[in-house]
Design a protein around this motif. Structure first.
Motif, PDB file in Angstrom:
ATOM      1  N   TYR A 103     -15.857  32.917 -13.978  1.00  0.00           N
ATOM      2  CA  TYR A 103     -17.028  32.166 -13.516  1.00  0.00           C
ATOM      3  C   TYR A 103     -16.789  30.664 -13.651  1.00  0.00           C
ATOM      4  O   TYR A 103     -17.048  29.901 -12.723  1.00  0.00           O
ATOM      5  CB  TYR A 103     -18.274  32.581 -14.309  1.00  0.00           C
ATOM      6  CG  TYR A 103     -19.498  31.773 -13.970  1.00  0.00           C
ATOM      7  CD1 TYR A 103     -20.205  32.010 -12.794  1.00  0.00           C
ATOM      8  CD2 TYR A 103     -19.951  30.766 -14.816  1.00  0.00           C
ATOM      9  CE1 TYR A 103     -21.328  31.274 -12.472  1.00  0.00           C
ATOM     10  CE2 TYR A 103     -21.066  30.027 -14.510  1.00  0.00           C
ATOM     11  CZ  TYR A 103     -21.762  30.284 -13.335  1.00  0.00           C
ATOM     12  OH  TYR A 103     -22.858  29.538 -13.024  1.00  0.00           O
ATOM     13  N   ARG A 104     -16.278  30.232 -14.824  1.00  0.00           N
ATOM     14  CA  ARG A 104     -16.008  28.808 -15.022  1.00  0.00           C
ATOM     15  C   ARG A 104     -14.968  28.308 -14.025  1.00  0.00           C
ATOM     16  O   ARG A 104     -15.091  27.220 -13.464  1.00  0.00           O
ATOM     17  CB  ARG A 104     -15.557  28.555 -16.462  1.00  0.00           C
ATOM     18  CG  ARG A 104     -16.708  28.608 -17.454  1.00  0.00           C
ATOM     19  CD  ARG A 104     -16.285  28.099 -18.825  1.00  0.00           C
ATOM     20  NE  ARG A 104     -15.315  28.962 -19.477  1.00  0.00           N
ATOM     21  CZ  ARG A 104     -15.616  30.024 -20.210  1.00  0.00           C
ATOM     22  NH1 ARG A 104     -16.876  30.350 -20.392  1.00  0.00           N
ATOM     23  NH2 ARG A 104     -14.667  30.752 -20.763  1.00  0.00           N
ATOM     24  N   ALA A 105     -13.928  29.100 -13.799  1.00  0.00           N
ATOM     25  CA  ALA A 105     -12.894  28.707 -12.835  1.00  0.00           C
ATOM     26  C   ALA A 105     -13.483  28.617 -11.423  1.00  0.00           C
ATOM     27  O   ALA A 105     -13.189  27.664 -10.688  1.00  0.00           O
ATOM     28  CB  ALA A 105     -11.743  29.715 -12.876  1.00  0.00           C
ATOM     29  N   GLU A 106     -14.301  29.587 -11.057  1.00  0.00           N
ATOM     30  CA  GLU A 106     -14.934  29.583  -9.729  1.00  0.00           C
ATOM     31  C   GLU A 106     -15.840  28.368  -9.552  1.00  0.00           C
ATOM     32  O   GLU A 106     -15.836  27.725  -8.507  1.00  0.00           O
ATOM     33  CB  GLU A 106     -15.726  30.876  -9.524  1.00  0.00           C
ATOM     34  CG  GLU A 106     -16.449  30.974  -8.203  1.00  0.00           C
ATOM     35  CD  GLU A 106     -15.521  31.071  -7.005  1.00  0.00           C
ATOM     36  OE1 GLU A 106     -15.980  30.716  -5.892  1.00  0.00           O
ATOM     37  OE2 GLU A 106     -14.364  31.470  -7.160  1.00  0.00           O
ATOM     38  N   MET A 107     -16.625  28.047 -10.578  1.00  0.00           N
ATOM     39  CA  MET A 107     -17.523  26.896 -10.482  1.00  0.00           C
ATOM     40  C   MET A 107     -16.745  25.585 -10.423  1.00  0.00           C
ATOM     41  O   MET A 107     -17.150  24.652  -9.711  1.00  0.00           O
ATOM     42  CB  MET A 107     -18.515  26.890 -11.642  1.00  0.00           C
ATOM     43  CG  MET A 107     -19.559  27.996 -11.548  1.00  0.00           C
ATOM     44  SD  MET A 107     -20.473  28.017  -9.987  1.00  0.00           S
ATOM     45  CE  MET A 107     -21.465  26.550 -10.146  1.00  0.00           C
ATOM     46  N   THR A 108     -15.628  25.497 -11.109  1.00  0.00           N
ATOM     47  CA  THR A 108     -14.782  24.308 -11.034  1.00  0.00           C
ATOM     48  C   THR A 108     -14.289  24.110  -9.602  1.00  0.00           C
ATOM     49  O   THR A 108     -14.329  22.997  -9.062  1.00  0.00           O
ATOM     50  CB  THR A 108     -13.584  24.428 -12.001  1.00  0.00           C
ATOM     51  OG1 THR A 108     -14.090  24.600 -13.328  1.00  0.00           O
ATOM     52  CG2 THR A 108     -12.698  23.205 -11.940  1.00  0.00           C
ATOM     53  N   VAL A 109     -13.853  25.185  -8.974  1.00  0.00           N
ATOM     54  CA  VAL A 109     -13.392  25.121  -7.584  1.00  0.00           C
ATOM     55  C   VAL A 109     -14.543  24.727  -6.664  1.00  0.00           C
ATOM     56  O   VAL A 109     -14.390  23.867  -5.789  1.00  0.00           O
ATOM     57  CB  VAL A 109     -12.790  26.480  -7.153  1.00  0.00           C
ATOM     58  CG1 VAL A 109     -12.563  26.537  -5.656  1.00  0.00           C
ATOM     59  CG2 VAL A 109     -11.497  26.745  -7.899  1.00  0.00           C
ATOM     60  N   ARG A 110     -15.703  25.340  -6.860  1.00  0.00           N
ATOM     61  CA  ARG A 110     -16.846  25.049  -5.984  1.00  0.00           C
ATOM     62  C   ARG A 110     -17.320  23.606  -6.124  1.00  0.00           C
ATOM     63  O   ARG A 110     -17.682  22.983  -5.131  1.00  0.00           O
ATOM     64  CB  ARG A 110     -17.983  26.028  -6.259  1.00  0.00           C
ATOM     65  CG  ARG A 110     -17.645  27.428  -5.754  1.00  0.00           C
ATOM     66  CD  ARG A 110     -18.755  28.391  -5.994  1.00  0.00           C
ATOM     67  NE  ARG A 110     -18.368  29.720  -5.548  1.00  0.00           N
ATOM     68  CZ  ARG A 110     -19.190  30.581  -4.990  1.00  0.00           C
ATOM     69  NH1 ARG A 110     -20.458  30.270  -4.821  1.00  0.00           N
ATOM     70  NH2 ARG A 110     -18.766  31.759  -4.608  1.00  0.00           N
TER      71      ARG A 110
END
Length: 172
Positions: free
Chosen positions: A148-155
Motif C-alpha cells: 500500500y505504501r509503495a502504491e501510494m508513493t507511485v500514485r
C-alpha cells in the motif's frame, strides 16, 4: 471517467443534497467496478430528470451497458423504456449498493467544505472530484501495508507529474 464495455453493468442512483438551503438531487452512474461514469445535479427527481440523465450518460459513454441496475424509483423504468429499451433493467432495493457506496466520498467532501454554494459549482466540483478521487483510493483491503505504501508513493509521484505539467510555468 471510464468507458462502458458492452458486457458491463451500470448502477444508477440519486441522493439528496442541500445547496444554499435548497434540496437538489445528485444523480450518479457507476460501473460494475465502482468507477463513476457520470454525475448530474438537478432540481427534480421525476421521469424527465431520469430521462435527461440517461441520455446524458449514453452520450458521454457512447455505448450502452448490458444491464442497468437501479433502485425502486419508478421514474427509472419509465425513462429506461424511452432511452435504452434494449438494455436489461433490474430494479431492486439491495442491488444499488455499488452506487450507494459511491456517494460516501461526496458526503465527506460536502461536510469538509461545509456544503456547496451553488448547483453549477457542485456539478463542476463533483465531476472533477469523481475522476481524481479513485486515484488516491487504491483497494486497500487487497494490499499489504508495505505494498500500500509503495502504491501510494507511485500514485503521488504520478499526481506530482500531472499537476506540474498542467500548472503554470515558474520560469521568469
Amino acid at each position: 471517467m471510464g468507458a462502458v464495455s458492452p458486457s458491463s453493468k451500470g448502477h444508477l442512483d440519486e441522493v439528496f443534497i442541500k445547496i444554499n438551503g435548497e434540496q437538489k438531487y445528485l444523480w450518479r452512474a457507476v460501473d460494475q467496478d465502482g468507477m463513476v461514469l457520470d454525475i448530474l445535479v438537478q432540481s427534480r427527481r421525476d421521469k424527465a430528470a431520469a430521462r435527461r440523465f440517461s441520455r446524458r450518460l449514453m452520450k458521454k459513454t457512447r455505448t450502452a451497458p448490458r444491464v442497468i441496475v437501479t433502485g425502486k424509483l419508478r421514474c427509472y423504468g419509465a425513462a429506461h423504456r424511452e432511452v435504452m429499451p434494449s438494455v436489461e433493467h433490474r430494479s431492486h432495493k439491495g442491488l444499488t449498493n455499488r452506487a450507494e457506496n459511491s456517494h460516501q466520498p461526496t458526503r465527506q467532501r460536502e461536510r469538509a467544505m461545509k456544503g456547496f454554494r451553488g448547483a453549477g459549482a457542485a456539478q463542476r466540483f463533483l465531476s472533477a472530484f469523481s475522476g481524481i478521487s479513485p486515484h488516491f483510493r487504491p483497494h486497500r483491503h487487497r494490499l499489504s501495508a508495505h505494498d500500500y505504501r509503495a502504491e501510494m508513493t507511485v500514485r503521488f509521484a504520478i499526481w506530482e507529474q500531472i499537476t506540474r505539467a498542467a500548472g503554470p510555468s515558474t520560469t521568469a
